[in-house]
Design a protein around this motif. Structure first.
Motif, PDB file in Angstrom:
ATOM      1  N   LYS A 120      85.919  98.000  12.462  1.00  0.00           N
ATOM      2  CA  LYS A 120      84.458  98.092  12.608  1.00  0.00           C
ATOM      3  C   LYS A 120      83.852  96.739  12.975  1.00  0.00           C
ATOM      4  O   LYS A 120      82.981  96.643  13.843  1.00  0.00           O
TER       5      LYS A 120
ATOM      6  N   LEU B 207      89.055 103.983  15.504  1.00  0.00           N
ATOM      7  CA  LEU B 207      88.285 104.499  14.364  1.00  0.00           C
ATOM      8  C   LEU B 207      88.402 106.015  14.287  1.00  0.00           C
ATOM      9  O   LEU B 207      88.547 106.588  13.205  1.00  0.00           O
TER      10      LEU B 207
ATOM     11  N   CYS C  79      81.663 106.808  12.411  1.00  0.00           N
ATOM     12  CA  CYS C  79      81.064 105.488  12.671  1.00  0.00           C
ATOM     13  C   CYS C  79      79.677 105.367  12.065  1.00  0.00           C
ATOM     14  O   CYS C  79      78.979 106.325  11.929  1.00  0.00           O
TER      15      CYS C  79
END
Ligand SMILES: [Fe+2]
Ligand SMILES: [Fe+2]
Length: 175
Positions: free
Chosen positions: A119, A168, A175
């Protein structure tokens, strides 16, 4: 357009400036200073990705670690391109580690775990993407060579951001 006599006469003046001619359209000092910020951004990204690579290796996450390593190598390539251009502009590349983080646009985020590292890298790429887009618009046609270099780097940062988003998704993280 200048007449040929003027072009030839001007080219003989200030030959000590090498590729920088009378028709260079940008504020050279400002371009060098902005490119030094880009250099700092790329170098901080190298360091962050290197840390993430070595940390991820310990987390039994081969493919993610390999992605971090590949990004680190590409960011190093960008830093080299930018330093080369700064020297062509008769400036000095600033590799001073003491001021690296404050000159960098992206942060050095150590990252707590694998997901946090991915991230933070995505955020850093998005910072670089935004700042490089602004630099491209600012340079316009005043320094086409620097603009094209930043455009090439931007395309790779967009790939990096996309790679990270896919990572991810692979680890099932919203997210
Ligand atoms: Fe980069
Ligand atoms: Fe990147």
């Amino acid at each position: 357009m200048s007449d040929i006599e003027t072009l030839r006469r001007k080219a003989r003046e200030h030959i000590e400036l090498g590729p920088i001619t009378d028709t260079y359209g940008a504020d050279r000092d400002r371009v060098i200073s902005v490119l030094n910020e880009v250099l700092a951004t790329e170098l901080v990204c190298v360091l962050r990705y290197k840390r993430h690579y070595y940390m991820a290796e310990g987390l039994n996450s081969g493919p993610v670690a390999q992605e971090f390593l590949q990004h680190a190598t590409e960011e190093q390539g960008h830093a080299d391109m930018v330093a080369t251009r700064i020297v062509q502009l008769q400036g000095e590349p600033d590799f001073n580690p003491a001021t690296l983080v404050e000159r960098s646009h992206a942060e050095y985020a150590p990252g707590k775990d694998l997901i946090d590292m991915i991230k933070e890298d995505l955020v850093a790429e998005r910072v670089a993407i935004s700042s490089y887009q602004e630099i491209i618009r600012w340079l316009g046609t005043n320094d086409s060579t620097s603009r094209r270099m930043i455009e090439d780097i931007l395309a790779v940062e967009e790939e990096h951001a996309d790679d990270l988003l896919n990572l991810l998704k692979e680890v099932g993280q919203p997210c």
